[in-house]
Design an enzyme around this catalytic site. Structure first.
Site, PDB file in Angstrom:
ATOM      1  CD  GLU A  47       4.427  -0.079   7.462  1.00 56.08           C
ATOM      2  OE1 GLU A  47       4.881   0.501   8.163  1.00 56.08           O
ATOM      3  OE2 GLU A  47       3.357   1.602   6.273  1.00 56.08           O
ATOM      4  CG  ASP A  57       0.476   0.516   2.587  1.00 62.87           C
ATOM      5  OD1 ASP A  57       0.756  -0.854   2.899  1.00 62.87           O
ATOM      6  OD2 ASP A  57      -0.577   0.751   3.790  1.00 62.87           O
ATOM      7  CG  ASP A 110       6.834   4.169   2.018  1.00 59.75           C
ATOM      8  OD1 ASP A 110       6.516   2.830   2.295  1.00 59.75           O
ATOM      9  OD2 ASP A 110       6.150   5.387   3.501  1.00 59.75           O
TER      10      ASP A 110
HETATM   11 ZN    ZN Z   1       6.580   2.604   4.259  1.00 55.70          ZN
END
Ligand code: ZN
Length: 409
Positions: A177, A84, A144
Protein backbone atom coordinates in the site's frame (compact mmCIF):
# COMPACT_ATOMS: atom_id res chain seq x y z
CA UNK A 1 -13.49 -6.40 26.23
CA UNK A 2 -12.24 -9.36 28.23
CA UNK A 3 -8.76 -9.18 29.74
CA UNK A 4 -7.83 -12.32 27.78
CA UNK A 5 -8.89 -10.69 24.48
CA UNK A 6 -6.91 -7.57 25.33
CA UNK A 7 -3.86 -9.71 25.99
CA UNK A 8 -4.33 -11.53 22.65
CA UNK A 9 -4.66 -8.19 20.90
CA UNK A 10 -1.35 -7.01 22.33
CA UNK A 11 0.36 -10.33 21.59
CA UNK A 12 -0.91 -10.38 18.01
CA UNK A 13 0.31 -6.84 17.45
CA UNK A 14 3.76 -7.52 18.94
CA UNK A 15 4.01 -10.67 16.83
CA UNK A 16 3.07 -8.92 13.56
CA UNK A 17 5.53 -6.05 14.04
CA UNK A 18 8.33 -8.62 14.43
CA UNK A 19 8.00 -9.34 10.66
CA UNK A 20 10.07 -7.00 8.48
CA UNK A 21 7.51 -6.09 5.81
CA UNK A 22 8.99 -2.84 4.53
CA UNK A 23 7.80 -2.11 0.98
CA UNK A 24 10.65 -1.69 -1.51
CA UNK A 25 10.35 0.99 -4.19
CA UNK A 26 11.28 -0.22 -7.64
CA UNK A 27 11.20 -3.94 -6.75
CA UNK A 28 10.50 -6.29 -9.65
CA UNK A 29 8.34 -8.67 -7.64
CA UNK A 30 4.98 -8.30 -6.00
CA UNK A 31 4.88 -8.23 -3.06
CA UNK A 32 7.96 -6.02 -3.14
CA UNK A 33 9.56 -7.72 -0.11
CA UNK A 34 9.51 -11.36 1.07
CA UNK A 35 8.59 -10.47 4.66
CA UNK A 36 5.13 -9.46 3.49
CA UNK A 37 4.53 -12.96 2.16
CA UNK A 38 5.81 -14.47 5.42
CA UNK A 39 3.37 -12.40 7.42
CA UNK A 40 0.55 -13.24 4.99
CA UNK A 41 1.25 -16.98 5.48
CA UNK A 42 1.18 -16.62 9.24
CA UNK A 43 -2.14 -14.75 9.00
CA UNK A 44 -3.49 -17.43 6.68
CA UNK A 45 -2.85 -20.05 9.40
CA UNK A 46 -4.50 -17.85 12.03
CA UNK A 47 -7.58 -17.31 9.87
CA UNK A 48 -7.80 -21.09 9.45
CA UNK A 49 -7.65 -21.66 13.19
CA UNK A 50 -10.37 -19.02 13.71
CA UNK A 51 -12.53 -21.10 11.38
CA UNK A 52 -12.99 -18.57 8.55
CA UNK A 53 -13.97 -19.82 5.11
CA UNK A 54 -12.87 -19.05 1.54
CA UNK A 55 -9.32 -18.34 2.74
CA UNK A 56 -7.12 -17.57 -0.22
CA UNK A 57 -3.54 -16.30 -0.42
CA UNK A 58 -2.54 -15.26 -3.94
CA UNK A 59 1.01 -15.53 -5.25
CA UNK A 60 1.14 -11.72 -5.06
CA UNK A 61 0.48 -11.70 -1.32
CA UNK A 62 -3.20 -10.75 -1.33
CA UNK A 63 -4.87 -12.67 1.51
CA UNK A 64 -8.67 -12.84 1.57
CA UNK A 65 -11.16 -14.67 3.81
CA UNK A 66 -14.86 -14.78 4.64
CA UNK A 67 -16.81 -14.93 7.89
CA UNK A 68 -20.43 -15.73 7.02
CA UNK A 69 -23.31 -14.16 8.89
CA UNK A 70 -25.31 -16.17 11.42
CA UNK A 71 -28.64 -14.69 10.24
CA UNK A 72 -30.43 -14.63 6.89
CA UNK A 73 -30.29 -11.74 4.41
CA UNK A 74 -27.49 -9.83 6.11
CA UNK A 75 -25.35 -7.37 4.16
CA UNK A 76 -21.68 -8.05 3.45
CA UNK A 77 -19.04 -5.64 4.72
CA UNK A 78 -15.35 -5.70 3.79
CA UNK A 79 -12.48 -5.03 6.20
CA UNK A 80 -9.08 -4.20 4.73
CA UNK A 81 -5.60 -3.61 6.15
CA UNK A 82 -2.15 -3.62 4.56
CA UNK A 83 0.80 -5.91 5.30
CA UNK A 84 3.65 -3.58 4.36
CA UNK A 85 5.35 -0.73 6.19
CA UNK A 86 6.68 2.53 4.79
CA UNK A 87 9.92 2.70 2.79
CA UNK A 88 10.66 5.96 4.68
CA UNK A 89 11.99 4.23 7.80
CA UNK A 90 13.47 0.80 8.57
CA UNK A 91 11.11 -1.90 9.81
CA UNK A 92 13.81 -4.49 10.46
CA UNK A 93 14.27 -5.91 13.96
CA UNK A 94 11.54 -3.80 15.47
CA UNK A 95 11.96 -3.92 19.25
CA UNK A 96 8.75 -2.54 20.68
CA UNK A 97 8.57 -1.33 24.25
CA UNK A 98 5.36 -1.44 26.26
CA UNK A 99 4.86 1.38 28.74
CA UNK A 100 2.18 0.68 31.30
CA UNK A 101 0.27 3.62 32.76
CA UNK A 102 2.05 6.45 30.89
CA UNK A 103 2.63 9.25 33.40
CA UNK A 104 3.04 12.10 30.92
CA UNK A 105 6.23 13.88 29.87
CA UNK A 106 9.01 12.75 27.55
CA UNK A 107 9.45 9.10 26.64
CA UNK A 108 13.06 8.02 26.05
CA UNK A 109 13.31 5.42 23.32
CA UNK A 110 15.72 2.49 23.62
CA UNK A 111 19.03 3.60 25.09
CA UNK A 112 17.70 7.14 25.18
CA UNK A 113 19.25 8.84 22.16
CA UNK A 114 15.80 9.42 20.70
CA UNK A 115 12.77 10.57 22.63
CA UNK A 116 9.17 11.55 22.04
CA UNK A 117 7.96 14.66 23.79
CA UNK A 118 4.51 16.18 24.30
CA UNK A 119 6.15 19.52 23.47
CA UNK A 120 6.32 18.36 19.84
CA UNK A 121 3.40 15.97 20.02
CA UNK A 122 0.66 17.56 22.17
CA UNK A 123 -1.66 14.58 21.53
CA UNK A 124 0.45 12.72 24.12
CA UNK A 125 -1.38 14.63 26.88
CA UNK A 126 -4.52 12.66 25.96
CA UNK A 127 -2.70 9.38 26.46
CA UNK A 128 -1.83 9.79 30.15
CA UNK A 129 -2.72 6.65 32.11
CA UNK A 130 -2.80 4.49 28.98
CA UNK A 131 -0.64 1.55 27.94
CA UNK A 132 1.62 2.79 25.14
CA UNK A 133 3.66 0.83 22.67
CA UNK A 134 6.71 2.66 21.30
CA UNK A 135 9.88 1.78 19.38
CA UNK A 136 13.47 1.60 20.62
CA UNK A 137 14.27 4.61 18.45
CA UNK A 138 16.01 2.71 15.67
CA UNK A 139 13.02 1.68 13.49
CA UNK A 140 9.41 2.53 12.89
CA UNK A 141 6.86 0.58 14.94
CA UNK A 142 4.65 -0.70 12.14
CA UNK A 143 1.33 0.17 13.79
CA UNK A 144 0.66 1.43 10.25
CA UNK A 145 -0.87 -0.99 9.45
CA UNK A 146 -0.22 -4.01 11.69
CA UNK A 147 -2.43 -2.44 14.33
CA UNK A 148 -5.23 -2.60 11.75
CA UNK A 149 -4.47 -6.27 11.09
CA UNK A 150 -4.33 -7.14 14.82
CA UNK A 151 -7.60 -5.27 15.39
CA UNK A 152 -9.39 -7.08 12.55
CA UNK A 153 -8.05 -10.48 13.71
CA UNK A 154 -9.14 -9.83 17.30
CA UNK A 155 -12.59 -8.68 16.17
CA UNK A 156 -12.90 -11.85 14.05
CA UNK A 157 -11.92 -13.95 17.05
CA UNK A 158 -14.63 -12.29 19.18
CA UNK A 159 -17.31 -12.40 16.47
CA UNK A 160 -16.68 -15.99 15.44
CA UNK A 161 -17.23 -17.16 19.03
CA UNK A 162 -20.30 -15.02 19.66
CA UNK A 163 -23.95 -15.91 19.11
CA UNK A 164 -24.88 -12.24 18.53
CA UNK A 165 -26.40 -11.68 15.08
CA UNK A 166 -23.77 -10.22 12.74
CA UNK A 167 -23.39 -9.40 9.05
CA UNK A 168 -21.19 -11.24 6.54
CA UNK A 169 -17.58 -10.06 6.66
CA UNK A 170 -15.02 -10.23 3.90
CA UNK A 171 -11.42 -9.70 4.93
CA UNK A 172 -8.48 -8.59 2.78
CA UNK A 173 -4.86 -8.11 3.83
CA UNK A 174 -3.00 -6.52 0.94
CA UNK A 175 0.69 -5.81 0.15
CA UNK A 176 2.54 -2.66 -0.92
CA UNK A 177 0.00 0.00 0.00
CA UNK A 178 2.82 2.37 0.93
CA UNK A 179 4.22 2.37 -2.60
CA UNK A 180 0.82 2.73 -4.22
CA UNK A 181 0.74 -0.82 -5.59
CA UNK A 182 -1.56 -2.39 -3.03
CA UNK A 183 -4.43 -2.94 -5.37
CA UNK A 184 -2.42 -3.94 -8.44
CA UNK A 185 -3.36 -7.63 -8.12
CA UNK A 186 -6.52 -7.26 -6.08
CA UNK A 187 -9.37 -9.26 -7.61
CA UNK A 188 -12.41 -7.17 -6.76
CA UNK A 189 -14.74 -9.66 -8.47
CA UNK A 190 -13.93 -12.09 -5.61
CA UNK A 191 -14.44 -9.45 -2.94
CA UNK A 192 -18.16 -8.80 -3.33
CA UNK A 193 -19.26 -6.45 -0.55
CA UNK A 194 -22.01 -3.89 -0.08
CA UNK A 195 -19.27 -1.59 1.17
CA UNK A 196 -15.92 -1.88 2.97
CA UNK A 197 -13.57 -0.11 5.39
CA UNK A 198 -9.82 0.21 5.51
CA UNK A 199 -8.69 0.10 9.16
CA UNK A 200 -5.71 2.35 8.51
CA UNK A 201 -6.36 5.71 10.19
CA UNK A 202 -4.76 7.45 13.17
CA UNK A 203 -6.26 8.77 16.41
CA UNK A 204 -9.33 7.19 18.00
CA UNK A 205 -12.52 8.47 16.36
CA UNK A 206 -11.08 9.21 12.92
CA UNK A 207 -13.53 8.49 10.14
CA UNK A 208 -12.32 9.46 6.69
CA UNK A 209 -14.15 9.24 3.39
CA UNK A 210 -12.87 12.18 1.40
CA UNK A 211 -9.40 12.31 -0.09
CA UNK A 212 -7.55 14.37 -2.65
CA UNK A 213 -7.97 14.12 -6.37
CA UNK A 214 -4.36 13.69 -7.36
CA UNK A 215 -2.20 14.06 -10.44
CA UNK A 216 1.50 14.41 -11.15
CA UNK A 217 2.99 16.62 -13.85
CA UNK A 218 6.39 17.05 -15.45
CA UNK A 219 7.26 20.27 -17.27
CA UNK A 220 10.29 20.01 -19.51
CA UNK A 221 12.06 23.21 -20.54
CA UNK A 222 14.62 23.16 -23.33
CA UNK A 223 16.98 26.13 -23.51
CA UNK A 224 19.93 26.93 -25.76
CA UNK A 225 23.38 26.66 -24.25
CA UNK A 226 26.11 28.91 -25.67
CA UNK A 227 29.55 29.78 -24.27
CA UNK A 228 28.64 32.45 -21.69
CA UNK A 229 31.27 34.83 -23.13
CA UNK A 230 29.48 34.95 -26.49
CA UNK A 231 25.93 34.38 -25.33
CA UNK A 232 24.43 37.83 -25.95
CA UNK A 233 21.04 37.51 -27.68
CA UNK A 234 21.72 33.84 -28.28
CA UNK A 235 21.60 31.94 -25.00
CA UNK A 236 18.26 30.74 -23.67
CA UNK A 237 18.86 29.68 -20.07
CA UNK A 238 16.41 26.94 -19.14
CA UNK A 239 17.19 27.51 -15.44
CA UNK A 240 16.16 31.18 -15.65
CA UNK A 241 13.00 30.19 -17.46
CA UNK A 242 12.25 27.57 -14.80
CA UNK A 243 12.52 30.19 -12.04
CA UNK A 244 10.21 32.52 -13.95
CA UNK A 245 7.80 29.70 -14.63
CA UNK A 246 7.59 28.76 -10.96
CA UNK A 247 6.95 32.43 -10.03
CA UNK A 248 3.65 32.35 -11.97
CA UNK A 249 2.04 29.88 -9.55
CA UNK A 250 -0.28 31.22 -6.84
CA UNK A 251 2.13 31.70 -3.92
CA UNK A 252 -0.36 30.60 -1.24
CA UNK A 253 -1.34 27.33 -2.86
CA UNK A 254 1.49 25.11 -1.67
CA UNK A 255 1.50 22.22 0.85
CA UNK A 256 3.22 24.37 3.48
CA UNK A 257 0.52 27.05 3.25
CA UNK A 258 -2.65 24.95 3.00
CA UNK A 259 -4.67 22.67 5.28
CA UNK A 260 -8.14 21.17 5.67
CA UNK A 261 -9.83 21.01 2.30
CA UNK A 262 -7.53 23.42 0.48
CA UNK A 263 -5.75 22.11 -2.60
CA UNK A 264 -2.24 22.91 -3.84
CA UNK A 265 0.50 22.73 -6.45
CA UNK A 266 3.66 21.16 -5.10
CA UNK A 267 6.98 21.53 -6.89
CA UNK A 268 8.77 18.53 -5.40
CA UNK A 269 11.66 18.01 -7.78
CA UNK A 270 13.77 20.30 -9.94
CA UNK A 271 16.53 18.93 -12.14
CA UNK A 272 18.59 20.55 -14.80
CA UNK A 273 21.13 22.87 -16.34
CA UNK A 274 21.22 25.70 -18.89
CA UNK A 275 20.20 23.38 -21.69
CA UNK A 276 17.39 21.47 -20.05
CA UNK A 277 15.26 21.59 -16.91
CA UNK A 278 12.61 19.26 -15.56
CA UNK A 279 10.08 20.51 -13.01
CA UNK A 280 8.07 17.83 -11.22
CA UNK A 281 4.75 18.82 -9.67
CA UNK A 282 2.07 17.18 -7.57
CA UNK A 283 -1.42 18.56 -8.09
CA UNK A 284 -4.01 18.03 -5.33
CA UNK A 285 -7.60 19.16 -4.77
CA UNK A 286 -10.65 17.70 -3.00
CA UNK A 287 -13.04 19.40 -5.40
CA UNK A 288 -13.16 17.62 -8.76
CA UNK A 289 -13.92 20.81 -10.70
CA UNK A 290 -11.11 22.78 -9.07
CA UNK A 291 -8.81 19.83 -9.66
CA UNK A 292 -9.54 20.02 -13.39
CA UNK A 293 -8.98 23.79 -13.25
CA UNK A 294 -5.57 23.25 -11.67
CA UNK A 295 -4.54 20.94 -14.47
CA UNK A 296 -5.88 23.42 -17.05
CA UNK A 297 -3.98 26.25 -15.33
CA UNK A 298 -0.73 24.37 -15.72
CA UNK A 299 -1.46 23.58 -19.37
CA UNK A 300 -2.23 27.26 -20.07
CA UNK A 301 0.90 28.40 -18.32
CA UNK A 302 3.00 26.14 -20.53
CA UNK A 303 1.14 27.42 -23.59
CA UNK A 304 1.66 31.08 -22.58
CA UNK A 305 5.36 30.56 -22.01
CA UNK A 306 5.77 28.94 -25.36
CA UNK A 307 4.11 31.91 -27.07
CA UNK A 308 5.66 34.74 -25.05
CA UNK A 309 9.18 33.44 -25.13
CA UNK A 310 8.95 32.23 -28.75
CA UNK A 311 11.03 29.22 -27.80
CA UNK A 312 12.25 27.00 -30.55
CA UNK A 313 11.79 23.68 -28.77
CA UNK A 314 9.51 25.09 -26.17
CA UNK A 315 8.12 23.72 -22.98
CA UNK A 316 6.43 20.36 -22.89
CA UNK A 317 3.98 19.11 -20.32
CA UNK A 318 3.02 15.62 -19.23
CA UNK A 319 0.17 15.16 -16.73
CA UNK A 320 -0.85 11.85 -15.20
CA UNK A 321 -3.86 11.28 -12.94
CA UNK A 322 -2.93 9.33 -9.80
CA UNK A 323 -6.16 8.81 -7.81
CA UNK A 324 -9.59 10.35 -7.34
CA UNK A 325 -11.53 11.60 -4.34
CA UNK A 326 -13.50 8.61 -3.01
CA UNK A 327 -16.35 10.85 -1.85
CA UNK A 328 -18.29 10.61 -5.11
CA UNK A 329 -18.60 6.85 -4.61
CA UNK A 330 -18.98 6.86 -0.82
CA UNK A 331 -21.79 9.43 -0.95
CA UNK A 332 -23.82 6.94 -3.01
CA UNK A 333 -23.71 4.53 -0.04
CA UNK A 334 -24.55 6.72 2.97
CA UNK A 335 -24.96 3.61 5.17
CA UNK A 336 -21.18 3.14 5.06
CA UNK A 337 -20.60 6.40 6.94
CA UNK A 338 -23.75 6.13 9.09
CA UNK A 339 -22.83 2.66 10.36
CA UNK A 340 -19.29 3.63 11.36
CA UNK A 341 -20.54 6.84 12.97
CA UNK A 342 -23.24 5.03 14.96
CA UNK A 343 -20.92 2.19 16.02
CA UNK A 344 -18.38 4.70 17.36
CA UNK A 345 -21.05 6.60 19.30
CA UNK A 346 -22.41 3.38 20.80
CA UNK A 347 -18.86 2.55 21.91
CA UNK A 348 -18.63 5.96 23.60
CA UNK A 349 -16.31 7.43 20.94
CA UNK A 350 -16.93 10.83 19.37
CA UNK A 351 -16.47 10.35 15.60
CA UNK A 352 -14.10 12.80 13.95
CA UNK A 353 -15.10 13.11 10.29
CA UNK A 354 -12.01 14.45 8.57
CA UNK A 355 -10.65 14.68 5.03
CA UNK A 356 -7.50 12.75 4.13
CA UNK A 357 -4.84 15.02 2.65
CA UNK A 358 -3.53 12.08 0.68
CA UNK A 359 -4.88 8.89 -0.83
CA UNK A 360 -5.69 5.38 0.39
CA UNK A 361 -6.39 2.01 -1.14
CA UNK A 362 -10.00 3.03 -0.54
CA UNK A 363 -9.61 5.64 -3.30
CA UNK A 364 -8.72 2.92 -5.79
CA UNK A 365 -11.64 0.77 -4.62
CA UNK A 366 -13.99 3.75 -4.89
CA UNK A 367 -12.94 4.26 -8.49
CA UNK A 368 -13.96 0.65 -9.12
CA UNK A 369 -17.31 1.31 -7.46
CA UNK A 370 -16.75 -0.01 -3.90
CA UNK A 371 -17.34 2.57 -1.17
CA UNK A 372 -14.52 2.21 1.35
CA UNK A 373 -14.13 4.79 4.14
CA UNK A 374 -11.11 4.68 6.44
CA UNK A 375 -11.33 4.06 10.20
CA UNK A 376 -8.83 4.81 12.99
CA UNK A 377 -6.33 2.28 14.34
CA UNK A 378 -5.39 4.37 17.41
CA UNK A 379 -1.82 5.02 16.20
CA UNK A 380 0.24 8.20 15.77
CA UNK A 381 3.38 9.47 13.99
CA UNK A 382 3.28 6.85 11.26
CA UNK A 383 6.32 6.22 9.03
CA UNK A 384 8.81 7.30 11.70
CA UNK A 385 10.83 6.21 14.72
CA UNK A 386 8.40 8.23 16.82
CA UNK A 387 5.47 6.04 15.89
CA UNK A 388 3.36 4.96 18.86
CA UNK A 389 0.00 3.47 19.69
CA UNK A 390 -2.06 2.90 22.82
CA UNK A 391 -3.47 -0.51 23.66
CA UNK A 392 -6.70 1.22 24.71
CA UNK A 393 -6.91 2.86 21.25
CA UNK A 394 -6.49 -0.54 19.61
CA UNK A 395 -9.20 -1.95 21.88
CA UNK A 396 -11.51 0.87 20.76
CA UNK A 397 -10.95 -0.08 17.13
CA UNK A 398 -11.77 -3.73 17.90
CA UNK A 399 -14.96 -2.68 19.69
CA UNK A 400 -16.02 -0.48 16.77
CA UNK A 401 -15.45 -3.27 14.24
CA UNK A 402 -17.47 -5.74 16.36
CA UNK A 403 -20.22 -3.16 16.89
CA UNK A 404 -20.42 -2.40 13.16
CA UNK A 405 -20.81 -6.09 12.32
CA UNK A 406 -23.62 -6.38 14.87
CA UNK A 407 -25.41 -3.13 13.97
CA UNK A 408 -25.34 -3.94 10.25
CA UNK A 409 -27.96 -6.71 10.57
ZN1 ZN B 1 -1.29 2.65 6.27
Amino acid sequence: MLAAERQYLLERFLNYVSFDTQAKLGAKNSPSSSGQMKLAKQLERELQSLGLSEIHLSKHGVLTAYLPSNVANAPTIGLIAHLDTSPDCSGKHVKPEVINNYRGGDIALGIGEEFISPVFFPFMHQLIGKTLIVTDGSTLLGADNKAGIAEIMTALSILSQSAQPRCNLRIAFTPDEEIGLGMQFFDLSKFQCDWAYTIDGGAVGELEYENFNAASAVVNITGRNIHPGYAKDKMVNALTLACEFQQRFPADETPEKTSGKEGFFHLHRLLGDVQNVELHYLIRDFDSEKFEQRKAFLAQLVEQFNQQKSLRHGLTLEIKDSYRNMYDTVSQVPQAIQLADRAMRECGIEPNHKPIRGGTDGAWLAEKGLACPNIFTGGYNFHSKHELISLEGMESAVKVIVKMAELAV
